[in-house]
Design an enzyme around this catalytic site. Structure first.
Site, PDB file in Angstrom:
ATOM      1  CE1 TYR A 168      -3.977   2.671   0.505  1.00  0.00           C
ATOM      2  CE2 TYR A 168      -2.511   3.761   2.151  1.00  0.00           C
ATOM      3  CZ  TYR A 168      -3.718   3.824   1.280  1.00  0.00           C
ATOM      4  OH  TYR A 168      -3.358   5.147   1.330  1.00  0.00           O
ATOM      5  NE  ARG A 212       1.510  13.717  10.936  1.00  0.00           N
ATOM      6  CZ  ARG A 212       1.167  14.453   9.341  1.00  0.00           C
ATOM      7  NH1 ARG A 212       3.046  14.775   9.511  1.00  0.00           N
ATOM      8  NH2 ARG A 212       1.744  14.107   8.603  1.00  0.00           N
ATOM      9  NE  ARG A 225      -9.609   5.677   3.662  1.00  0.00           N
ATOM     10  CZ  ARG A 225      -9.138   4.593   2.561  1.00  0.00           C
ATOM     11  NH1 ARG A 225      -8.870   5.872   1.924  1.00  0.00           N
ATOM     12  NH2 ARG A 225      -9.007   4.031   2.045  1.00  0.00           N
ATOM     13  CG  PHE A 285      12.292  18.648  -3.346  1.00  0.00           C
ATOM     14  CD1 PHE A 285      11.365  19.739  -3.018  1.00  0.00           C
ATOM     15  CD2 PHE A 285      12.667  17.540  -3.927  1.00  0.00           C
ATOM     16  CE1 PHE A 285       9.764  18.974  -2.877  1.00  0.00           C
ATOM     17  CE2 PHE A 285      11.555  17.045  -4.563  1.00  0.00           C
ATOM     18  CZ  PHE A 285      10.005  17.408  -4.246  1.00  0.00           C
TER      19      PHE A 285
HETATM   20  C1  IN0 Z   1       6.096  14.584  -1.616  1.00  0.00           C
HETATM   21  C2  IN0 Z   1       7.131  14.022  -0.586  1.00  0.00           C
HETATM   22  C3  IN0 Z   1       8.450  13.837  -0.622  1.00  0.00           C
HETATM   23  C4  IN0 Z   1       9.685  15.494  -1.166  1.00  0.00           C
HETATM   24  C5  IN0 Z   1      10.627  15.003  -1.517  1.00  0.00           C
HETATM   25  C6  IN0 Z   1      11.167  14.276  -2.114  1.00  0.00           C
HETATM   26  C7  IN0 Z   1      10.671  12.499  -2.187  1.00  0.00           C
HETATM   27  C8  IN0 Z   1      11.276  11.166  -2.463  1.00  0.00           C
HETATM   28  C9  IN0 Z   1       9.968  10.128  -2.078  1.00  0.00           C
HETATM   29  C10 IN0 Z   1       8.910  10.631  -1.638  1.00  0.00           C
HETATM   30  C11 IN0 Z   1       8.732  11.880  -1.612  1.00  0.00           C
HETATM   31  C12 IN0 Z   1       9.380  12.698  -1.527  1.00  0.00           C
HETATM   32  O1  IN0 Z   1       6.818  15.405   0.200  1.00  0.00           O
HETATM   33  C13 IN0 Z   1       6.509  15.757   0.712  1.00  0.00           C
HETATM   34  C14 IN0 Z   1       6.240  16.760   2.109  1.00  0.00           C
HETATM   35  C15 IN0 Z   1       4.681  17.041   2.626  1.00  0.00           C
HETATM   36  O2  IN0 Z   1       4.523  17.222   2.313  1.00  0.00           O
HETATM   37  N1  IN0 Z   1       5.200  17.320   3.616  1.00  0.00           N
HETATM   38  C16 IN0 Z   1       4.081  17.880   4.469  1.00  0.00           C
HETATM   39  C17 IN0 Z   1       3.359  17.288   5.866  1.00  0.00           C
HETATM   40  C18 IN0 Z   1       2.872  16.924   6.327  1.00  0.00           C
HETATM   41  O3  IN0 Z   1       1.995  16.012   7.313  1.00  0.00           O
HETATM   42  O4  IN0 Z   1       1.917  16.650   5.231  1.00  0.00           O
HETATM   43  C19 IN0 Z   1       3.537  19.735   4.589  1.00  0.00           C
HETATM   44  O5  IN0 Z   1       2.457  20.708   4.522  1.00  0.00           O
HETATM   45  O6  IN0 Z   1       5.160  20.081   3.929  1.00  0.00           O
HETATM   46  C20 IN0 Z   1       4.899  14.446   0.703  1.00  0.00           C
HETATM   47  O7  IN0 Z   1       4.382  14.484   2.548  1.00  0.00           O
HETATM   48  N2  IN0 Z   1       4.359  13.757   0.120  1.00  0.00           N
HETATM   49  C21 IN0 Z   1       4.583  13.734  -1.075  1.00  0.00           C
HETATM   50  C22 IN0 Z   1       3.853  14.462  -1.988  1.00  0.00           C
HETATM   51  C23 IN0 Z   1       4.223  14.567  -3.355  1.00  0.00           C
HETATM   52  C24 IN0 Z   1       5.821  14.976  -3.582  1.00  0.00           C
HETATM   53 CL1  IN0 Z   1       5.871  15.198  -4.959  1.00  0.00          CL
HETATM   54  C25 IN0 Z   1       6.301  14.836  -2.838  1.00  0.00           C
HETATM   55  C26 IN0 Z   1       3.431  12.535   0.287  1.00  0.00           C
HETATM   56  C27 IN0 Z   1       4.440  10.859   0.863  1.00  0.00           C
HETATM   57  C28 IN0 Z   1       2.522  10.921   0.655  1.00  0.00           C
HETATM   58  C29 IN0 Z   1       4.949  11.231   1.286  1.00  0.00           C
HETATM   59  C30 IN0 Z   1       4.205  11.031  -1.228  1.00  0.00           C
END
Ligand code: IN0
Length: 346
Positions: A168, A212, A225, A285
């Site tokens: 998942y 979390r 969920r 990043f």
């Molecule tokens: C992310 C990821 C992310 C960033 C950088 C490199 C990555 C490499 C592999 C996988 C994911 C990567 O980062 C974000 C961070 C984020 O959104 N943080 C939230 C905090 C929160 O609590 O939600 C914030 O408000 O700053 C991330 O969490 N995800 C994400 C989504 C799309 C992209 Cl393009 C990059 C979500 C997830 C589900 C963890 C992949």
């Protein structure tokens, strides 16, 4: 301790927070003039301020691609998350989402607040997507297709085993790692990272979110969920929701600790992945969310408040992470500090 006391005890906290605020203001001013791009960046800013901030340093092309990738994934997530949509409506949307992104006339209203705006204005995201280079479009389409299919599979299936849990998390986050690696590669500044390391990087972030967000997910209306694998929680309680009741506090914390320990498996791969990123903007990043994740896990470990409310890093600490994560040495330092905090709790 009052807030002044906290500042005096941690004088470092004040400055990074101030810097973060100034950077956020700067980021807002940088919003592009074309209306569809302005919408996408302000949307990104609204759903995740820190993400919007950290992508500022990327080159324009890559930054645009990452912004659109993020919004498309958030939209897909909004459909998956909305427990009021009947399964027979939801599954076909998830499966066809990678085609909807090319269709400026496609529309499906769901979600709440900012996510409702994103869904209602999704044609604007499509318009911006269609302006990206072909390489970026294909990478985003491929990941959206695989993620939508994976989400659809898990709409009708529970997370039973640890293998299910990893599967998942692969669909909803590991694939994001694969997709980002492809985008970095398409921007020609980076060699293509291995799929396995990119996957682990996403798994580590997603497992942290799942730990979390236990209470928020279990209390979801009209239907909970559930992402914690039965293979783990069934050692402690009969039903996953039982973890939130006070009489099960001892079991809840033991189960939580096993969940945290499970996510630490990925740390090794995450460090390897980051150490192979030569471009400083791309490195930051990727590194900032990883440092936030290990920090969040250190805070969650042995912490009953995960079952009572939200456990989040303080804003000052987040600001510090953003400003102090520049090199691999900074990352090792942060992982070392948070690991010591974990060790002291074990
Ligand atoms: C992310 C990821 C992310 C960033 C950088 C490199 C990555 C490499 C592999 C996988 C994911 C990567 O980062 C974000 C961070 C984020 O959104 N943080 C939230 C905090 C929160 O609590 O939600 C914030 O408000 O700053 C991330 O969490 N995800 C994400 C989504 C799309 C992209 Cl393009 C990059 C979500 C997830 C589900 C963890 C992949």
């Amino acid at each position: 301790m009052g807030s002044l006391g906290a500042i005096l005890k941690h004088p470092d906290d004040l400055y990074p927070l101030l810097k973060l605020k100034m950077a956020a203001r700067h980021a807002e001013k940088q919003i592009p003039s074309e209306p569809h791009w302005a919408f996408c960046y302000s949307m990104l800013h609204r759903v995740s301020r820190s993400f919007a901030l950290v992508i500022q340093q990327l080159g324009t092309e890559l930054r645009n691609a990452v912004c659109i990738f993020y919004l498309i994934l958030r939209a897909l997530d909004t459909v998956e998350d909305d427990t009021s949509i009947p399964t027979e409506v939801k599954v076909p949307i998830l499966i066809a989402f990678h085609r909807h992104i090319y269709d400026r006339n496609w529309h499906f209203s769901c979600g709440t607040k900012d996510y409702k705006v994103l869904m209602d204005q999704f044609h604007v995201v499509s318009t911006a997507f269609l302006e990206l280079g072909k390489g970026y479009q294909e990478a985003i389409e491929d990941i959206t297709k695989r993620m939508g299919a994976g989400m659809a599979k898990f709409i009708c299936k529970e997370v039973e085993t640890i293998d299910d849990y990893d599967e998942y998390c692969h669909y909803v986050a590991g694939l994001v790692g694969l997709g980002l690696s492809k985008l970095f590669n398409a921007s020609e500044s980076e060699d293509l990272a291995s799929d396995s390391l990119s996957n682990s990087t996403g798994l580590f972030l997603q497992k942290t979110n799942i730990i979390r967000d236990y209470l928020e997910d279990i209390n979801e209306i009209p239907k909970s969920r559930m992402f914690w694998p039965r293979e783990i929680w069934s050692k402690y309680v009969n039903k996953l929701e039982d973890l939130k009741y006070e009489e099960n506090s001892v079991e809840a914390v033991q189960c939580l600790n096993e969940m945290v320990t499970n996510s630490l498996i990925h740390v090794d791969d995450c460090l390897k992945y980051m150490s192979a990123l030569p471009e400083p903007a791309i490195f930051r990043f990727c590194a900032i969310p990883q440092v936030m994740a290990i920090g969040t896990l250190a805070m969650c470990y042995n912490n009953i408040n995960v079952f009572r409310g939200v456990v989040k890093m303080r804003r000052g600490l987040t600001a510090q992470v953003i400003h102090r994560t520049k090199t691999m040495a900074d990352v090792y330092g942060a992982f070392f500090d948070f690991s010591c905090m974990l060790k002291s709790k074990v």
